[in-house]
Write an enzyme that holds these catalytic residues in place. Structure first.
Site, PDB file in Angstrom:
ATOM      1  N   GLU A  69       0.853  -1.199   0.000  1.00 36.75           N
ATOM      2  CA  GLU A  69       0.000   0.000   0.000  1.00 36.75           C
ATOM      3  C   GLU A  69       0.890   1.251   0.000  1.00 36.75           C
ATOM      4  O   GLU A  69       1.938   1.272   0.646  1.00 36.75           O
ATOM      5  CB  GLU A  69      -0.843  -0.014   1.281  1.00 36.75           C
ATOM      6  CG  GLU A  69      -1.662   1.231   1.549  1.00 36.75           C
ATOM      7  CD  GLU A  69      -2.259   1.270   2.965  1.00 36.75           C
ATOM      8  OE1 GLU A  69      -1.613   0.779   3.918  1.00 36.75           O
ATOM      9  OE2 GLU A  69      -3.384   1.794   3.096  1.00 36.75           O
ATOM     10  N   ASN A  93      -6.933   6.267  -1.874  1.00 39.39           N
ATOM     11  CA  ASN A  93      -5.850   5.342  -1.565  1.00 39.39           C
ATOM     12  C   ASN A  93      -6.067   4.149  -2.505  1.00 39.39           C
ATOM     13  O   ASN A  93      -6.996   3.361  -2.324  1.00 39.39           O
ATOM     14  CB  ASN A  93      -5.952   4.930  -0.087  1.00 39.39           C
ATOM     15  CG  ASN A  93      -4.786   4.075   0.355  1.00 39.39           C
ATOM     16  OD1 ASN A  93      -4.083   3.494  -0.459  1.00 39.39           O
ATOM     17  ND2 ASN A  93      -4.596   3.977   1.665  1.00 39.39           N
ATOM     18  N   LYS A 119      -9.390   2.142  -2.016  1.00 31.96           N
ATOM     19  CA  LYS A 119      -9.618   1.603  -0.662  1.00 31.96           C
ATOM     20  C   LYS A 119     -10.965   2.047  -0.092  1.00 31.96           C
ATOM     21  O   LYS A 119     -11.271   3.245  -0.070  1.00 31.96           O
ATOM     22  CB  LYS A 119      -8.469   2.048   0.252  1.00 31.96           C
ATOM     23  CG  LYS A 119      -8.479   1.445   1.649  1.00 31.96           C
ATOM     24  CD  LYS A 119      -7.203   1.862   2.382  1.00 31.96           C
ATOM     25  CE  LYS A 119      -7.100   1.284   3.769  1.00 31.96           C
ATOM     26  NZ  LYS A 119      -5.820   1.663   4.416  1.00 31.96           N
ATOM     27  N   GLU A 121      -6.153   8.799   7.584  1.00 28.95           N
ATOM     28  CA  GLU A 121      -6.670   8.383   6.260  1.00 28.95           C
ATOM     29  C   GLU A 121      -8.036   8.999   5.981  1.00 28.95           C
ATOM     30  O   GLU A 121      -8.359   9.302   4.836  1.00 28.95           O
ATOM     31  CB  GLU A 121      -6.743   6.860   6.180  1.00 28.95           C
ATOM     32  CG  GLU A 121      -5.381   6.219   6.040  1.00 28.95           C
ATOM     33  CD  GLU A 121      -5.465   4.783   5.570  1.00 28.95           C
ATOM     34  OE1 GLU A 121      -5.988   4.538   4.470  1.00 28.95           O
ATOM     35  OE2 GLU A 121      -5.004   3.902   6.329  1.00 28.95           O
ATOM     36  N   CYS A 135      -4.828  -2.924   2.795  1.00 30.54           N
ATOM     37  CA  CYS A 135      -4.564  -2.853   4.233  1.00 30.54           C
ATOM     38  C   CYS A 135      -5.773  -3.130   5.120  1.00 30.54           C
ATOM     39  O   CYS A 135      -6.164  -4.263   5.287  1.00 30.54           O
ATOM     40  CB  CYS A 135      -3.911  -1.525   4.582  1.00 30.54           C
ATOM     41  SG  CYS A 135      -3.149  -1.618   6.213  1.00 30.54           S
ATOM     42  N   ASN A 140       0.246  -1.100   5.442  1.00 32.74           N
ATOM     43  CA  ASN A 140       1.126  -0.329   6.343  1.00 32.74           C
ATOM     44  C   ASN A 140       0.468  -0.421   7.714  1.00 32.74           C
ATOM     45  O   ASN A 140      -0.523   0.271   7.967  1.00 32.74           O
ATOM     46  CB  ASN A 140       1.158   1.159   5.965  1.00 32.74           C
ATOM     47  CG  ASN A 140       1.995   1.470   4.737  1.00 32.74           C
ATOM     48  OD1 ASN A 140       3.151   1.862   4.843  1.00 32.74           O
ATOM     49  ND2 ASN A 140       1.401   1.320   3.578  1.00 32.74           N
TER      50      ASN A 140
HETATM   51  N1  CDV Z   1      -3.019   1.375   6.579  1.00 35.44           N
HETATM   52  C1  CDV Z   1      -3.961   0.790   7.334  1.00 35.44           C
HETATM   53  O1  CDV Z   1      -5.091   0.593   6.890  1.00 35.44           O
HETATM   54  N2  CDV Z   1      -3.600   0.448   8.587  1.00 35.44           N
HETATM   55  C2  CDV Z   1      -4.509  -0.132   9.540  1.00 35.44           C
HETATM   56  C3  CDV Z   1      -4.101   0.258  10.951  1.00 35.44           C
HETATM   57  C4  CDV Z   1      -4.374   1.676  11.219  1.00 35.44           C
HETATM   58  C5  CDV Z   1      -4.833  -0.566  11.984  1.00 35.44           C
HETATM   59  C6  CDV Z   1      -4.582  -1.633   9.436  1.00 35.44           C
HETATM   60  O2  CDV Z   1      -5.697  -2.159   9.470  1.00 35.44           O
HETATM   61  O3  CDV Z   1      -3.540  -2.306   9.374  1.00 35.44           O
END
Ligand code: CDV
Length: 314
Positions: free
Chosen positions: A47, A110, A127, A146, A172, A197
Site C-alpha cells: 500500500e 488510496n 480503498k 486516512e 490494508c 502499512n
Molecule cells: N493502513 C492501514 O489501513 N492500517 C490499519 C491500521 C491503522 C490498523 C490496518 O488495518 O492495518
C-alpha cells in the site's frame, strides 16, 4: 496442466520523508529484477508504496498534502517500473495515493492497480475501509489520518481476468473485514492482492499491540480459506519515521496455510508458485456457495434498536 502464477511478494522497508519517488522506484526495480531471476510472473508491492506513510502526519496545507499524490499513472517517476516490467514480461501491482479529476472536481483515493505483462493497467481498486480519524488527535504518538486525506473508494471490490486467473485487490485495513473477501469470493476470485502499512502500536487500543502480527495473519488466512482463494499480503514495514510497522508479508494458499513468509523488516522478496487450481476443491465442497450458502436466512433485515456500538474507530 496446472494454472500456475509464480508470485513475488515484494516487501518494502521504511521509506522516509526525504526519500524521493526515484529512490523508491529504484528499490522496486531491484526487487523486480530479483523476481525475474526467480521466475516470477507477478510482483506485488505494498500500500502507498511510493512514499512514506504520510497519514501519520497532520497537515493543513493542501500543496504539502498533494505532494504525496500521483496525478497520473504511470507518471514520470513510475514510468521506468512499467517499462522494465514490460521488457521482462512481468505483471505487477502496487498502491499509491491517487489524485483524480472527475466532472471538474478533484478527488483523492488510496488506490492500487494491477498491471499485466504487456504493461497495461487492467485493474484499479480504491480503498473502501479507511481507518483512523479526520482531525488532529494530539494524544496519539502518531496520527492515522486516512479519513482526512482520502475519500472512500467508489469502485467496489472488483475481480479481473488477468495472468490466466481471476485476480482481485484490497488495501490494508480492508483485509480485516470478511465482506472484502466474500464480495470477491462471490465473483470467483482466485487470488487477492493486499498491500499494508500497519503500525505495531494502535493508539486507541494499545492492549492489542502484542497481537498485531497474529491478527494480520489471522484475517488473511481466514479470508483465503473461507473463499477458496490465494491471498498475497505485502507489508511496508520496519521503523518508518520512528514508527515501528509490522512485516511478516505472506503468501497464503486457499487452504489458509502460509506457504511463504518474510523474515526481515526491510526490502525482501518472497516467492511461491501459486497453483490456481488449488482453489476449486474449496469452492466446490466446503465453500460451495451455491450449494450451502443461505443469505436469505441470515436475518440481515433487522429492526434497529437505536443503540450504536461503542467507540468511534481506530
Ligand atoms: N493502513 C492501514 O489501513 N492500517 C490499519 C491500521 C491503522 C490498523 C490496518 O488495518 O492495518
Amino acid at each position: 496442466m496446472t494454472r500456475e502464477i509464480v508470485v513475488g511478494a515484494a516487501q518494502l522497508g521504511p521509506i522516509e520523508k526525504e526519500h524521493t519517488r526515484r529512490d523508491v522506484v529504484d528499490r522496486m526495480l531491484a526487487l523486480l529484477h530479483r523476481a525475474h531471476g526467480m521466475g516470477c510472473d507477478l510482483v506485488v508491492y505494498p500500500e502507498l508504496a511510493l512514499t512514506s506513510f504520510f497519514p501519520r502526519w497532520y497537515m493543513e496545507d493542501q500543496a504539502e498534502i498533494d505532494a504525496y499524490f500521483e496525478p497520473a499513472m504511470p507518471g514520470n517517476e513510475t514510468q521506468p517500473l512499467f517499462d522494465e516490467a514490460k521488457r521482462l514480461g512481468l505483471g505487477f501491482s502496487f498502491g499509491y495515493a491517487e489524485l483524480a479529476e472527475a466532472d471538474g472536481e478533484t478527488h483523492r483515493f488510496n488506490t492500487s492497480i494491477l498491471v499485466d505483462k504487456a504493461g497495461t493497467i487492467v485493474g484499479k481498486y480504491r480503498k473502501i475501509h479507511l481507518p483512523g480519524h479526520a482531525e488532529n488527535e494530539p494524544y496519539r504518538e502518531f496520527q492515522h489520518l486516512e479519513k482526512r486525506y482520502f475519500e472512500v473508494g467508489d469502485l467496489g471490490f472488483g475481480v479481473w481476468p488477468a495472468l490466466g486467473g481471476n485476480i482481485g485487490m484490497c488495501i490494508c485495513n480492508d483485509r480485516r473485514w470478511p465482506e472484502t473477501y466474500r464480495v470477491m469470493g462471490l465473483q470467483n476470485v482466485e487470488m487477492v492482492l493486499c498491500g499494508y502499512n500497519t503500525p505495531v502500536h494502535n493508539p486507541p487500543a494499545p492492549e492489542m499491540d502484542n497481537l498485531s502480527n497474529f491478527h494480520n495473519h489471522l484475517v488473511m488466512q481466514s479470508g483465503a480459506y473461507q473463499n477458496g482463494t490465494w491471498v498475497i499480503g505485502v507489508a511496508k514495514c520496519g521503523p518508518e519515521a520512528g514508527v515501528p510497522m509490522i512485516g511478516q508479508s505472506a503468501i497464503i494458499a486457499p487452504s489458509g496455510e502460509i506457504v511463504a513468509q518474510a523474515t526481515s523488516l526491510d526490502d525482501e522478496l518472497i516467492v511461491a508458485a501459486c497453483d490456481l487450481d488449488r482453489c476449486a476443491p474449496y469452492k466446490s465442497t466446503v465453500f460451495n456457495f451455491a450449494a450451502h450458502r443461505r443469505p436469505e436466512h441470515y436475518g440481515l433485515i433487522v429492526e434497529r434498536t437505536g443503540a450504536e456500538p461503542p467507540g468511534s474507530g481506530g
